[in-house]
Design a protein around this motif. Structure first.
Motif, PDB file in Angstrom:
ATOM      1  N   ILE A  91     -15.033 -25.127 -32.142  1.00  0.00           N
ATOM      2  CA  ILE A  91     -15.869 -23.948 -31.910  1.00  0.00           C
ATOM      3  C   ILE A  91     -15.166 -22.730 -32.497  1.00  0.00           C
ATOM      4  O   ILE A  91     -14.071 -22.360 -32.066  1.00  0.00           O
ATOM      5  CB  ILE A  91     -16.149 -23.759 -30.408  1.00  0.00           C
ATOM      6  CG1 ILE A  91     -16.871 -24.997 -29.856  1.00  0.00           C
ATOM      7  CG2 ILE A  91     -16.981 -22.505 -30.172  1.00  0.00           C
ATOM      8  CD1 ILE A  91     -17.105 -24.971 -28.360  1.00  0.00           C
ATOM      9  N   LEU A  92     -15.816 -22.124 -33.501  1.00  0.00           N
ATOM     10  CA  LEU A  92     -15.191 -21.060 -34.269  1.00  0.00           C
ATOM     11  C   LEU A  92     -15.928 -19.733 -34.081  1.00  0.00           C
ATOM     12  O   LEU A  92     -17.139 -19.720 -33.842  1.00  0.00           O
ATOM     13  CB  LEU A  92     -15.196 -21.427 -35.759  1.00  0.00           C
ATOM     14  CG  LEU A  92     -14.665 -22.824 -36.123  1.00  0.00           C
ATOM     15  CD1 LEU A  92     -14.899 -23.099 -37.598  1.00  0.00           C
ATOM     16  CD2 LEU A  92     -13.194 -22.952 -35.767  1.00  0.00           C
ATOM     17  N   ARG A  95     -22.036 -18.627 -24.530  1.00  0.00           N
ATOM     18  CA  ARG A  95     -21.827 -18.163 -23.158  1.00  0.00           C
ATOM     19  C   ARG A  95     -21.750 -19.324 -22.162  1.00  0.00           C
ATOM     20  O   ARG A  95     -20.845 -19.379 -21.320  1.00  0.00           O
ATOM     21  CB  ARG A  95     -22.973 -17.215 -22.769  1.00  0.00           C
ATOM     22  CG  ARG A  95     -22.841 -16.587 -21.393  1.00  0.00           C
ATOM     23  CD  ARG A  95     -23.909 -15.544 -21.161  1.00  0.00           C
ATOM     24  NE  ARG A  95     -25.268 -16.095 -21.240  1.00  0.00           N
ATOM     25  CZ  ARG A  95     -26.107 -15.919 -22.247  1.00  0.00           C
ATOM     26  NH1 ARG A  95     -25.736 -15.209 -23.306  1.00  0.00           N
ATOM     27  NH2 ARG A  95     -27.328 -16.455 -22.230  1.00  0.00           N
ATOM     28  N   VAL A  96     -22.683 -20.269 -22.246  1.00  0.00           N
ATOM     29  CA  VAL A  96     -22.704 -21.356 -21.263  1.00  0.00           C
ATOM     30  C   VAL A  96     -21.587 -22.361 -21.512  1.00  0.00           C
ATOM     31  O   VAL A  96     -21.076 -22.987 -20.570  1.00  0.00           O
ATOM     32  CB  VAL A  96     -24.086 -22.048 -21.229  1.00  0.00           C
ATOM     33  CG1 VAL A  96     -25.151 -21.060 -20.769  1.00  0.00           C
ATOM     34  CG2 VAL A  96     -24.456 -22.650 -22.579  1.00  0.00           C
ATOM     35  N   VAL A  97     -21.197 -22.548 -22.779  1.00  0.00           N
ATOM     36  CA  VAL A  97     -20.064 -23.441 -23.069  1.00  0.00           C
ATOM     37  C   VAL A  97     -18.779 -22.845 -22.512  1.00  0.00           C
ATOM     38  O   VAL A  97     -17.949 -23.556 -21.928  1.00  0.00           O
ATOM     39  CB  VAL A  97     -19.939 -23.703 -24.584  1.00  0.00           C
ATOM     40  CG1 VAL A  97     -18.611 -24.399 -24.906  1.00  0.00           C
ATOM     41  CG2 VAL A  97     -21.099 -24.562 -25.080  1.00  0.00           C
ATOM     42  N   LYS A  98     -18.605 -21.539 -22.662  1.00  0.00           N
ATOM     43  CA  LYS A  98     -17.414 -20.885 -22.123  1.00  0.00           C
ATOM     44  C   LYS A  98     -17.377 -20.983 -20.594  1.00  0.00           C
ATOM     45  O   LYS A  98     -16.316 -21.233 -20.006  1.00  0.00           O
ATOM     46  CB  LYS A  98     -17.395 -19.416 -22.560  1.00  0.00           C
ATOM     47  CG  LYS A  98     -16.215 -18.611 -22.013  1.00  0.00           C
ATOM     48  CD  LYS A  98     -14.874 -19.204 -22.448  1.00  0.00           C
ATOM     49  CE  LYS A  98     -14.644 -19.027 -23.939  1.00  0.00           C
ATOM     50  NZ  LYS A  98     -13.288 -19.503 -24.345  1.00  0.00           N
ATOM     51  N   ALA A  99     -18.530 -20.823 -19.951  1.00  0.00           N
ATOM     52  CA  ALA A  99     -18.590 -20.934 -18.488  1.00  0.00           C
ATOM     53  C   ALA A  99     -18.171 -22.332 -18.033  1.00  0.00           C
ATOM     54  O   ALA A  99     -17.454 -22.494 -17.037  1.00  0.00           O
ATOM     55  CB  ALA A  99     -20.007 -20.617 -18.002  1.00  0.00           C
ATOM     56  N   GLU A 132     -11.605 -25.991 -16.540  1.00  0.00           N
ATOM     57  CA  GLU A 132     -10.233 -25.751 -16.998  1.00  0.00           C
ATOM     58  C   GLU A 132      -9.912 -26.563 -18.249  1.00  0.00           C
ATOM     59  O   GLU A 132      -8.885 -27.230 -18.347  1.00  0.00           O
ATOM     60  CB  GLU A 132      -9.230 -26.053 -15.877  1.00  0.00           C
ATOM     61  CG  GLU A 132      -9.429 -25.185 -14.639  1.00  0.00           C
ATOM     62  CD  GLU A 132      -8.413 -25.481 -13.547  1.00  0.00           C
ATOM     63  OE1 GLU A 132      -7.677 -26.488 -13.668  1.00  0.00           O
ATOM     64  OE2 GLU A 132      -8.355 -24.713 -12.565  1.00  0.00           O
ATOM     65  N   ILE A 133     -10.826 -26.495 -19.218  1.00  0.00           N
ATOM     66  CA  ILE A 133     -10.664 -27.208 -20.484  1.00  0.00           C
ATOM     67  C   ILE A 133     -10.219 -26.207 -21.542  1.00  0.00           C
ATOM     68  O   ILE A 133     -10.965 -25.288 -21.886  1.00  0.00           O
ATOM     69  CB  ILE A 133     -11.969 -27.890 -20.919  1.00  0.00           C
ATOM     70  CG1 ILE A 133     -12.376 -28.959 -19.901  1.00  0.00           C
ATOM     71  CG2 ILE A 133     -11.819 -28.511 -22.309  1.00  0.00           C
ATOM     72  CD1 ILE A 133     -13.736 -29.575 -20.177  1.00  0.00           C
ATOM     73  N   SER A 134      -9.025 -26.370 -22.055  1.00  0.00           N
ATOM     74  CA  SER A 134      -8.505 -25.463 -23.073  1.00  0.00           C
ATOM     75  C   SER A 134      -8.261 -26.171 -24.408  1.00  0.00           C
ATOM     76  O   SER A 134      -8.029 -25.517 -25.423  1.00  0.00           O
ATOM     77  CB  SER A 134      -7.196 -24.821 -22.599  1.00  0.00           C
ATOM     78  OG  SER A 134      -6.228 -25.818 -22.303  1.00  0.00           O
TER      79      SER A 134
END
Length: 383
Positions: free
Chosen positions: A185-186, A220-224, A230-232
């Protein structure tokens, strides 16, 4: 592959070119190899049951096998794959290909004529449902907007919303969707939107790569989901384990004087216990989801949305109709059709969904093309 080939039924010595098999395995995708193993194992089982020879196979045996599989409900597309797998086996072993015989070709042609070659298309998950004007028409029927809004705020809902939104934006196949990683994701010029780097896809066996646009909604929803899970790094879409515990009523204590001699040894059991409310615990797995889980997840989202009243113009019969037809491909079909309705030309649709051939996008838009074509426009004017 060598292990499989050496187990196939034969009556004569077959020389295996290990270097050729190794080269084939290195060049083929995992999906291709898995399909080949499955097809050859099934053909070998049939040969053993009917006292036929698997390698080298005879044209009449291949023809009989195809007719047997057709009698079991095999579709022409599947039979064509079985034929190709048998041909590939003989080519790899340097043997005469029995599938090029006229008997085999005519047998397959007869089956196609009898059954027809049309394949059932996955039901589309379109953003506003079956509308003619994407911008102005209100959403209706089964629509992606309602499904996104109906997803909950628990980890399962956050994951499903993020996965559904990204799948629609990009038109990814199920195998490509589960392969998405955080690093793919860029950022783009628009700080709210993003790009997805598609490292490898079904039509890109050599890994040239491609990119797809991610809407601000999807970013937005992927970041939420990433924050909640807690996926980095690594796979973005993972399994969520759900553990539900029932409520427990309060247990009053007992007077120690009423305990028997045996109970006195376990006097702590006589202490009062407070009521425990029902609770649900979630944990997120480490690895990516399996591609086969995407279709069931889409169907579960639709079922929950219907039960929560998010699809008010769908009847129970409508729900069953859609559930029988939705698959992991439905978001790809939905995006394809929305692009067509939005007025995009074939070249633009092929580019957006990374098609190598116009065959599939034209097939997915066949019904819409009839509705919006010359005859459809005339009939609407006539009333």
């Amino acid at each position: 592959m060598i292990l499989l080939i050496t187990s196939l039924r034969t009556v004569e010595r077959v020389v295996i070119d290990a270097a050729l098999l190794d080269a084939f395995q290195a060049a083929a995708s995992e999906h291709t190899l898995a399909a080949l193993r499955s097809d050859l194992s099934a053909f070998d089982l049939w040969c053993r049951q009917h006292r036929r020879i698997t390698i080298p196979a005879q044209p009449e045996d291949v023809a009989e096998y195809l007719k047997a599989r057709a009698g079991q409900g095999g579709k022409p597309a599947s039979l064509t794959r079985y034929k190709a797998s048998i041909a590939r086996l003989h080519q790899l072993l340097g043997l005469a290909d029995p599938t090029i015989a006229p008997l085999v070709k005519l047998t397959l042609a007869a089956i196609r004529r009898e059954k027809g070659i049309a394949q059932r298309q996955a039901a589309p998950l379109r953003f506003k449902g079956a509308v003619s004007d994407i911008e102005r028409d209100p959403a209706r029927g089964l629509n992606l907007r309602a499904l996104l809004e109906s997803c909950g705020e628990d980890p399962v809902g956050l994951r499903d919303r993020a996965m559904l939104s990204l799948a629609y934006d990009t038109g990814l196949r199920a195998s490509e969707l589960v392969a998405v990683e955080v690093a793919h994701i860029l950022p783009v010029t628009d700080p709210d939107a993003g790009l997805l780097s598609i490292v490898r896809s079904k039509g890109d066996s050599e890994g040239v790569g491609a990119t797809a646009f991610l809407s601000p909604r999807t970013v937005r929803v992927v970041k939420a989901w990433q924050v909640a899970a807690e996926i980095s790094e690594g796979a973005v879409f993972r399994r969520v384990f759900v553990r539900r515990y029932k409520a427990k009523a309060r247990i009053p204590g007992r007077d120690l004087a009423t305990l028997s001699g045996r109970e006195a040894y376990h006097w702590r059991k006589s202490l009062p216990k407070p009521a425990v409310p029902a609770r649900t615990e979630y944990s997120v797995g480490e690895g990516a989801l399996h591609p086969g889980s995407i279709g069931p997840i889409w169907r579960a989202i639709v079922r929950r949305a219907f039960q929560n009243g998010a699809l008010p113009d769908l009847t129970r019969d409508d729900l069953e109709y859609w559930l029988a037809r939705i698959s992991g491909h439905s978001t790809r079909v939905g995006l394809n059709q929305d692009l067509f309705v939005a007025g995009e030309d074939l070249a633009g649709i092929m580019d957006a969904l990374r098609w190598k051939s116009p065959r599939m996008p034209l097939l997915y838009n066949r019904n819409l093309a009839a509705e919006h074509g010359a005859a459809g426009r005339l009939m609407r004017k006539l009333g």
